[in-house]
Design an enzyme around this catalytic site. Structure first.
Site, PDB file in Angstrom:
ATOM      1  N   GLY A 183     -14.202   6.444   7.108  1.00 56.21           N
ATOM      2  CA  GLY A 183     -13.615   5.259   7.734  1.00 56.21           C
ATOM      3  C   GLY A 183     -12.707   4.512   6.782  1.00 56.21           C
ATOM      4  O   GLY A 183     -13.163   4.023   5.741  1.00 56.21           O
ATOM      5  N   LEU A 189     -12.234   0.736   2.653  1.00 54.18           N
ATOM      6  CA  LEU A 189     -11.220   0.655   1.588  1.00 54.18           C
ATOM      7  C   LEU A 189     -11.663  -0.292   0.472  1.00 54.18           C
ATOM      8  O   LEU A 189     -11.482  -0.005  -0.715  1.00 54.18           O
ATOM      9  CB  LEU A 189      -9.874   0.206   2.170  1.00 54.18           C
ATOM     10  CG  LEU A 189      -9.240   1.169   3.187  1.00 54.18           C
ATOM     11  CD1 LEU A 189      -7.963   0.579   3.762  1.00 54.18           C
ATOM     12  CD2 LEU A 189      -8.960   2.542   2.562  1.00 54.18           C
ATOM     13  N   GLY A 274     -17.462   1.197  11.378  1.00 56.81           N
ATOM     14  CA  GLY A 274     -17.460   0.029  12.238  1.00 56.81           C
ATOM     15  C   GLY A 274     -18.856  -0.547  12.399  1.00 56.81           C
ATOM     16  O   GLY A 274     -19.825  -0.042  11.825  1.00 56.81           O
ATOM     17  N   HIS A 447       8.920 -23.282  -6.847  1.00 55.13           N
ATOM     18  CA  HIS A 447       9.391 -22.175  -7.678  1.00 55.13           C
ATOM     19  C   HIS A 447       8.748 -22.264  -9.049  1.00 55.13           C
ATOM     20  O   HIS A 447       8.683 -23.356  -9.615  1.00 55.13           O
ATOM     21  CB  HIS A 447      10.914 -22.238  -7.834  1.00 55.13           C
ATOM     22  CG  HIS A 447      11.441 -21.177  -8.745  1.00 55.13           C
ATOM     23  ND1 HIS A 447      11.546 -19.868  -8.357  1.00 55.13           N
ATOM     24  CD2 HIS A 447      11.840 -21.232 -10.053  1.00 55.13           C
ATOM     25  CE1 HIS A 447      12.016 -19.149  -9.362  1.00 55.13           C
ATOM     26  NE2 HIS A 447      12.208 -19.952 -10.405  1.00 55.13           N
TER      27      HIS A 447
END
Ligand SMILES: Cc1cc2nc3c(=O)[nH]c(=O)nc-3n(C[C@H](O)[C@H](O)[C@H](O)COP(=O)(O)OP(=O)(O)OC[C@H]3O[C@@H](n4cnc5c(N)ncnc54)[C@H](O)[C@@H]3O)c2cc1C
Length: 468
Positions: A183, A189, A274, A447
């Protein structure tokens, strides 16, 4: 309501249950919360979001120390791992947060009832716990927030040693030599990358043609896979595992892909295919609560079940199994119960995979826009041209903004970045307010920040990037 002890009894103390209890108490309801496990906080705090992120953080530090310290002029010759200490820290993180939920229950005068809750009828929850007298809670409203459990493959039963789910995947006592993950979604992952960074050979087998296939843009899958391959993870896509043999030595798996039969061997198999709703033992039928044909508790748009005073939220109901989805439903359901207009915007729920880099997504993917035949403009910006990312050594990834070609309304945002989980928030907010890419492009971003890449991607929708 003379016969009721409570206005609300919540069953389950995950991010759905405990948040609903707090919001209901804030709104003046007398609330009890029933939890069968030793600590509050549910899957998310105990064995899900939080412990996985603690291990991801620890192993990301390890990886950065090994791979990038030298480039930063930091000399650390001997870097080694004390897995026990890493796990201890994880448990401390979990303890802090589950303890925090206990504190919040006290603060809001919510009674915590330890034990397994089940429905006796539409206004009665029976609670049983080992070593304690059974209790019967009479209540005006019941909220089912019992969450979910991992799905098991019929030919690969969890033995919790060789064949494991995420509950064990966050708590291994030693690093396996090899791990096969079935999976390629968020859990597979994330945990795969944790154990890879700790030294395991990790192969991820996925039935679908790409990783992160559900809810994420195809380009996200591509960049994520490339980065995880750089880490040393291997991927077998379009591949189905069909049988397995478990022995003392490890697991042998057989399956097939387009080229024919395939086989794998691994010390440990992590099944991450799952989760399924957990309603076992709740005896919903006693109160007449109906399930959907996929086994989730059926609810209307107000999270109300087939029995008007019984409500359900979170993983046990339809929708993505995510803590923040449960959390939002919790607030809305408590408000609905208290006669207020609680609402959840199901179109705009972000999803994140906390690998390195992270992947985050909200709204439509480019593929979905095409399928729906929508006329869209897409703006993209790579972190390789972002000053802060270059300075911080985090240039992997990109931002993609998908806007309606005519109205410029933002329909989706997709980010791969070291901090994509944080960067996605401004696009979620923008979409909540039906904002345009022009709104984003004209918003001043500090920034140097990685968020400037979001602004640049918005400028790119109209072909007017300033930094690339
Ligand atoms: C490894 C892993 C990582 C994850 N990472 C993320 C992430 O990063 N972000 C994210 O959004 N989501 C993540 N999730 C998903 C997230 O954990 C769930 O979506 C979330 O916990 C669902 O919340 P819930 O309140 O519906 O249920 P749960 O958190 O599952 O809580 C349900 C609670 O109900 C209790 N209970 C069940 N039945 C009874 C009963 N009859 N009587 C008494 N108590 C009962 C259970 O013991 C449990 O404590 C992850 C999940 C896993 C497994």
């Amino acid at each position: 309501m003379p016969d009721f002890d409570y206005q609300l009894v919540v069953i389950g103390s995950g991010p759905g249950g405990y948040v609903a209890a707090i919001r209901a108490a804030q709104l003046g309801l007398k609330v009890a919360i029933v939890e069968k496990d030793a600590t509050l906080g549910g899957t998310c705090l105990n064995v899900g979001c939080i412990p996985s992120k603690a291990l991801l953080a620890s192993t990301e530090h390890l990886h950065f120390a090994r791979e990038r310290f030298a480039a930063h002029g930091i000399i650390a010759k001997e870097i080694s791992v004390d897995l026990g200490a890493m796990m201890k820290r994880k448990l401390e993180v979990v303890g802090k947060l589950t303890g925090g939920v206990g504190y919040l229950m006290k603060k809001h005068k919510i009674e915590v009832v330890k034990g397994f809750g089940k429905l006796a009828d539409a206004h009665t929850v029976d609670v049983s716990a080992e070593g304690a007298a059974p209790r019967q809670l009479k209540t005006q409203n019941i909220l089912i927030a019992t969450g979910s459990v991992p799905i098991e493959l019929p030919f690969l039963k969890f033995d919790r040693k060789r064949v494991i789910n995420s509950d064990q995947g966050i708590a291994l006592a030693e690093v396996p030599k090899s791990m096969l993950v079935i999976g390629a979604g968020a859990i597979g992952l994330e945990l795969g990358s944790v154990w890879r960074r700790l030294g395991a050979e990790v192969t991820v087998v996925e039935f679908l043609p790409r990783i992160a296939a559900v809810g994420f843009d195809a380009e996200t899958s591509k960049i994520l896979q490339r980065n995880l391959e750089k880490l040393g993870m291997k991927f077998e896509l379009n591949t189905k595992i069909e049988s397995a043999q478990v022995s003392e030595k490890g697991v042998e798996l057989k399956g097939s892909n387009a080229a024919g039969p395939v086989s794998f061997k691994a010390d440990i198999v992590l099944v991450a295919v799952g989760r399924k709703p957990f309603t076992t033992g709740l005896e919903l039928e006693k109160a007449g609560v109906k399930l959907t044909d996929r086994g989730r508790v059926a609810v209307n748009e107000h999270s109300q079940t087939s029995v008007p005073n019984i409500w359900a939220i979170g993983d046990v109901t339809d929708g993505p199994m995510l803590a923040h989805k449960a959390h939002e439903e919790a607030v809305a359901v408590a408000e609905n119960m208290a006669g207020k207009p609680g609402h959840v915007n199901y179109q705009i729920i972000p999803g994140v995979i906390y690998t390195a880099p992270e992947a985050a997504s909200v709204g439509l993917t480019e593929e979905e826009a095409k399928e729906k035949k929508l006329n869209v403009s897409v703006g993209k910006f790579s972190f390789t041209a972002n000053g802060r990312a270059i300075a911080a050594d985090t240039t992997d990834g990109f931002v993609k903004i998908i806007a309606d070609a005519k109205t410029d309304k933002v329909l989706g945002a997709h980010i791969v970045a070291s901090n994509a989980s944080e960067l996605i928030a401004e696009t979620v907010l923008l979409m909540e307010f039906s904002g345009s890419s022009e709104d984003l492009a004209r918003t001043i971003h500090a920034h140097p920040t990685m968020s400037e890449a979001v602004k640049e991607a918005a400028l790119a929708v109209d072909g007017r990037m300033l930094s690339a």
